[in-house]
Design an enzyme around this catalytic site. Sequence first.
Site, PDB file in Angstrom:
ATOM      1  N   GLY A  35      -7.780  -1.306 -11.069  1.00 20.38           N
ATOM      2  CA  GLY A  35      -7.006  -0.929 -12.245  1.00 20.38           C
ATOM      3  C   GLY A  35      -6.090  -2.033 -12.724  1.00 20.38           C
ATOM      4  N   ASP A 142       2.284  -0.176  -1.783  1.00 22.20           N
ATOM      5  CA  ASP A 142       0.878   0.249  -1.877  1.00 22.20           C
ATOM      6  C   ASP A 142       0.109  -0.206  -0.640  1.00 22.20           C
ATOM      7  OD1 ASP A 142      -1.275   1.530  -2.992  1.00 22.20           O
ATOM      8  OD2 ASP A 142      -1.843  -0.125  -4.307  1.00 22.20           O
TER       9      ASP A 142
END
Lengths: 296, 230
Positions: A35, A142
């Site tokens: 993404g 993350d």
Amino acid sequence: MLELSDRNVAALRRVLEQPDSNGRYHPVREIARGGMGVVWEADDRELGRRVALKILPFGAASADWLCREARVLAGLEHPGIVPVHDAGLLADGRAFYAMKLVQGNRLDQAVAGLTRNQRLRIFQRICEPVEFAHSRGIIHRDLKPENVMVGEFGEVLVMDWGVAKLSSGGPETGIIGTPQYMAPEQAAGANDTVDQRSDVYGLGGILQFLLADQPSSRPLQAICKKAMAQDPRERYATAAAMSADVGKFLEGEPVSAYRENPFEVAWRWMARHRTLVLLFLGYVVMRALVLYFLGR
Amino acid sequence: MSFPVTRYSAVRGASSADRGERSRAWDVLAAAYWQPVCKYVALKWRLDPADAKDLTQGFFAAAIEKDHFASYDPSKARFRTFLRVCVDGYVANERKAATRVKRGGASVCVEVDDRIAASSSLEDYFRDEWVRSMFAMAVEELQRLCDDRGKTIAYRLFARYDLEDEGRDPEANYRMLAAEFALPVTQVTNHLAWARREFRRIVLDRLREITADNEEFEKEAQLLLGICSN
């Protein structure tokens, strides 16, 4: 007008996607896509080396984001963090940065066939750069197996610092991270409360992943549970503390996350002093045999 | 970091008070959208190519005459989406008018509508045809550019290597092309790098022309570059 087939269109799309840095970096192949952009393997023609080029989609916001990631990485000089060589704009306006090309596999692909203890040692090496980043006021946000690379020579690198939170960072909105590995405070979008314990939660997720197909162990389960506690105050305060607990397990010592019963204490002691126990058992058997034969 | 500012927008020019400007803008928009609109009309309304062509011609003529695109608001949708909605409205009206004349034909539209795929896939189809049309224009422009600059060989290499990309090993392909065109491999790669750069530039220039503002341009560029699927 020229009539293009679907194959032509797909081929031209690939041409458009190829990074054009006005000469310095010659694209070789696409390595990854997500993404937040595309990563290409490229030839650095100025310095004659292979690099990884991370390229973000069009848009000023994306460019700012990439610059931010490049700056975060540039400020983190650690063997477990990929060094950044260069950053800028491609000829078509997309932002890029060049970093060291890591030859190896993602953690989720690299651990197949490894023993539990080998996996735990890799885990400890994941904790090192995370702890280092925390000491510089940077939270990764993350952490997941896909963002860890295990190099050809066993080096462990934590990747993708694009969503890292800086202690000096500006206002942020929205949910940042990957749901499966995201701390509850991240999932709630409470970015102000995200701190190093949120990364500890992500590390807990990674440890859980590493142990998923391994023999069950209560102390290790307890370490995962503590790292992934809903309340950040109940988690390990630092990545180093979590790593130390894993280290204790590897050394056969009691871990802070788990209170053992006497049987487990004895069993662990015996496992840790296996040679001594075997010698003692050998001695007992020999003694029994001697007594038996003498008694006849 | 700063990005190239929109140099000229035909979308904005289409509603300009200046007649020359308006005419030029219409030429740009018609060139970019004529093919996708025609194919979209043929698919959605199950028309043969000649009828679809007539309706497309009629749509652009009516849009110019009635200044349809002046009502476009970039903050609400992409121009491409707006245009598709305008086409739908125009064709529906035309078919209604035809039905009134013929009588009893009104159900045709509904039946056809029911049979065709969901509107989202039609939108995807329109988008894909628009990309095809953009690329075709850019390839033609690249060919003209190469001819003008005496770089025919660059275009021929581009057409052989990039238009007919078969996913083979790039290095092997460069060597093969070098042998075929009797050039050193470095010249092949240099020609290709130039042609690719020009192709990208042309596509992005055309895109700037047919988008209303920088935001729309960036969204469409993301789509063309295949990174984001908004």
